[in-house]
Write an enzyme that holds these catalytic residues in place. Structure first.
Site, PDB file in Angstrom:
ATOM      1  N   ARG A  88      35.736  38.290  34.070  1.00  0.00           N
ATOM      2  CA  ARG A  88      36.524  37.597  33.040  1.00  0.00           C
ATOM      3  C   ARG A  88      37.255  38.602  32.157  1.00  0.00           C
ATOM      4  O   ARG A  88      38.371  38.370  31.718  1.00  0.00           O
ATOM      5  CB  ARG A  88      35.637  36.689  32.170  1.00  0.00           C
ATOM      6  CG  ARG A  88      35.039  35.504  32.921  1.00  0.00           C
ATOM      7  CD  ARG A  88      36.010  34.408  33.263  1.00  0.00           C
ATOM      8  NE  ARG A  88      36.704  34.394  34.511  1.00  0.00           N
ATOM      9  CZ  ARG A  88      36.213  34.284  35.751  1.00  0.00           C
ATOM     10  NH1 ARG A  88      34.926  34.260  35.975  1.00  0.00           N
ATOM     11  NH2 ARG A  88      37.003  34.219  36.792  1.00  0.00           N
ATOM     12  N   GLU A  91      40.110  39.738  34.062  1.00  0.00           N
ATOM     13  CA  GLU A  91      41.093  38.660  34.020  1.00  0.00           C
ATOM     14  C   GLU A  91      41.833  38.647  32.672  1.00  0.00           C
ATOM     15  O   GLU A  91      43.058  38.480  32.627  1.00  0.00           O
ATOM     16  CB  GLU A  91      40.386  37.326  34.252  1.00  0.00           C
ATOM     17  CG  GLU A  91      41.286  36.123  34.309  1.00  0.00           C
ATOM     18  CD  GLU A  91      40.496  34.858  34.579  1.00  0.00           C
ATOM     19  OE1 GLU A  91      40.961  34.073  35.400  1.00  0.00           O
ATOM     20  OE2 GLU A  91      39.419  34.662  33.954  1.00  0.00           O
ATOM     21  N   SER A 114      42.314  53.942  20.823  1.00  0.00           N
ATOM     22  CA  SER A 114      41.246  54.822  21.281  1.00  0.00           C
ATOM     23  C   SER A 114      40.013  54.035  21.704  1.00  0.00           C
ATOM     24  O   SER A 114      39.633  53.060  21.066  1.00  0.00           O
ATOM     25  CB  SER A 114      40.847  55.793  20.165  1.00  0.00           C
ATOM     26  OG  SER A 114      39.761  56.595  20.568  1.00  0.00           O
TER      27      SER A 114
END
EC number: 4.2.1.104
Length: 147
Positions: A88, A91, A114
């Site tokens: 996920r 995704e 960063s």
């Protein structure tokens, strides 16, 4: 023996003893997010931290030394993660990565966020339609320099 072996031992002991990451973090004196990442082989512990982790998980002196070796960060077992929860995140970056990049550049200019000067906070957020996962990522903005 290598760092992966130590990580596997930590996970095995965690499961067998019912240890919670938040409890480990309290004993180490750091956030649950950073401590978990360290125990999973993604961060470098100092000697004092490694000894605390060693005591909690029953690690030998040699295993504690492995916790102090700089790891290969971001080393997932496959190029595209197959674990549903980790996927996920993949995704999210696939769908929203360009949006995140555009909005960061619009707000800060040309640079990066960063992951070294970085913190993360994961909390449960109550919701009548089903609890939600609230994740806050905070990284220092590092502008590209001209030379």
């Amino acid at each position: 023996m290598n760092r992966n072996d130590v990580t596997e031992k930590i996970i095995t002991v965690k499961v067998s003893k019912g240890i919670q990451w938040a409890d480990v973090a309290k004993k180490v004196g750091l956030s649950k997010e950073w401590t978990t990442a360290a125990c999973l082989g993604q961060m470098t512990l100092d000697d004092k931290q490694a000894k605390v982790i060693g005591k909690i998980f029953g690690l030998t002196a040699e295993e504690q030394k492995w916790l102090q070796v700089v790891p290969y960060k971001g080393s997932l077992p496959t190029p595209v993660p197959t674990d549903p929860l980790i996927y996920r995140w993949y995704e999210v970056v696939s769908v929203y990565g360009t949006t995140i990049k555009e909005l960061i550049h619009e707000e800060f200019g040309d640079g990066i966020m960063s992951a070294i000067d970085f913190s993360m906070d994961i909390q449960r957020q109550a919701d009548p339609k089903g609890d939600r996962v609230n994740v806050v990522l905070s990284g220092k903005f590092l502008p590209y320099k001209t030379y």
